[in-house]
Design an enzyme around this catalytic site. Structure first.
Site, PDB file in Angstrom:
ATOM      1  N   ASP A  17       0.867  -1.168   0.000  1.00  0.00           N
ATOM      2  CA  ASP A  17       0.000   0.000   0.000  1.00  0.00           C
ATOM      3  C   ASP A  17       0.918   1.237   0.000  1.00  0.00           C
ATOM      4  O   ASP A  17       2.097   1.152   0.368  1.00  0.00           O
ATOM      5  CB  ASP A  17      -0.858  -0.059   1.272  1.00  0.00           C
ATOM      6  CG  ASP A  17      -1.738   1.150   1.462  1.00  0.00           C
ATOM      7  OD1 ASP A  17      -2.183   1.732   0.454  1.00  0.00           O
ATOM      8  OD2 ASP A  17      -1.985   1.502   2.635  1.00  0.00           O
ATOM      9  N   GLU A  19      -0.212   5.053   0.837  1.00  0.00           N
ATOM     10  CA  GLU A  19      -0.491   6.010   1.909  1.00  0.00           C
ATOM     11  C   GLU A  19      -0.611   5.292   3.256  1.00  0.00           C
ATOM     12  O   GLU A  19      -1.315   4.294   3.379  1.00  0.00           O
ATOM     13  CB  GLU A  19      -1.794   6.757   1.616  1.00  0.00           C
ATOM     14  CG  GLU A  19      -1.697   7.655   0.398  1.00  0.00           C
ATOM     15  CD  GLU A  19      -3.053   8.206   0.007  1.00  0.00           C
ATOM     16  OE1 GLU A  19      -3.529   9.121   0.685  1.00  0.00           O
ATOM     17  OE2 GLU A  19      -3.639   7.714  -0.967  1.00  0.00           O
TER      18      GLU A  19
END
Ligand SMILES: [Mg+2]
Length: 213
Positions: A17, A19
């Site tokens: 991922d 953020e």
């Protein structure tokens, strides 16, 4: 279980991922740096993602903010301390793909600082530098990606921080939570949790020994 003691012999692909794992939350930073409080709302406040995005476009229009203004703000953001080194470490050992629900147009200034890793995300629809719409490349793209990689003969190691990652983390060969909110830890007790990059390295090294090749 196979002759190697249950290890997955396939080459593995790390799916990260963006953020909350390598860089801070983009919308929160845009809200802080522009001083527009109404941009602070996230999926935690507005469950309907489409409604949230319409709200954001409306607010940007009201303040006359164009894509260039927002990417200028994003360009002042930096990856978390240690993120570049962590990513380099991971890329040295394995193929890495970033699976993010952000937009390619927003990610560019941060990708530059991360050395342009491969990223799969979504796109904005821009007319004359004005944000008018967004285009999800694929709904549930994180989970769809790890499933597709499995079909391509890869074992997957996924790491993410929040609710939009949990399907991917559970669907991957191995999943790791990175600095998740406490609620996510409670709801997904089976997932190992890393609180910093050193811990993530240790967990990943352990998975390499026990699960992955
Ligand atoms: Mg995240």
């Amino acid at each position: 279980v196979n002759s190697s003691g249950g290890k997955d012999q396939r080459p593995w692909l790390a799916c990260l991922d963006l953020e909350g794992v390598l860089v801070p939350e983009i919308w929160i930073n845009v809200a802080e740096r522009t001083g527009i409080e109404e941009l602070r709302l996230t999926t935690r406040d507005v469950a309907d993602y489409d409604q949230l995005m319409r709200h954001r476009f409306r607010v940007l229009d009201e303040h006359g903010l164009r894509l260039g203004d927002i990417t200028d703000v994003i360009a002042t953001m930096e990856p978390y301390p240690g993120a570049v080194e962590f990513l380099d470490w991971l890329r040295h050992h394995h193929q890495v793909i970033i699976l993010s629900d952000t937009f390619a147009e927003f990610a560019v200034p941060l990708m530059r600082q991360l050395g342009y890793p491969a990223i799969f995300c979504h796109n904005l629809v821009v007319e004359g530098d004005r944000l008018v719409d967004y285009r999800l490349r694929l709904p549930e793209q994180k989970l769809a990606s790890v499933k597709a990689f499995d079909g391509l003969g890869f074992a997957t190691l996924a790491m993410g921080d929040s609710y939009n990652d949990t399907a991917m983390l559970l669907g991957a060969t191995a999943g790791v939570l990175y600095r998740p909110p406490p609620r996510v830890v409670e709801e997904f007790p089976a997932l190992p949790v890393a609180q910093d990059y050193d811990e993530a390295r240790r967990i990943i090294a352990g998975l390499e020994r026990r699960v992955l090749q």
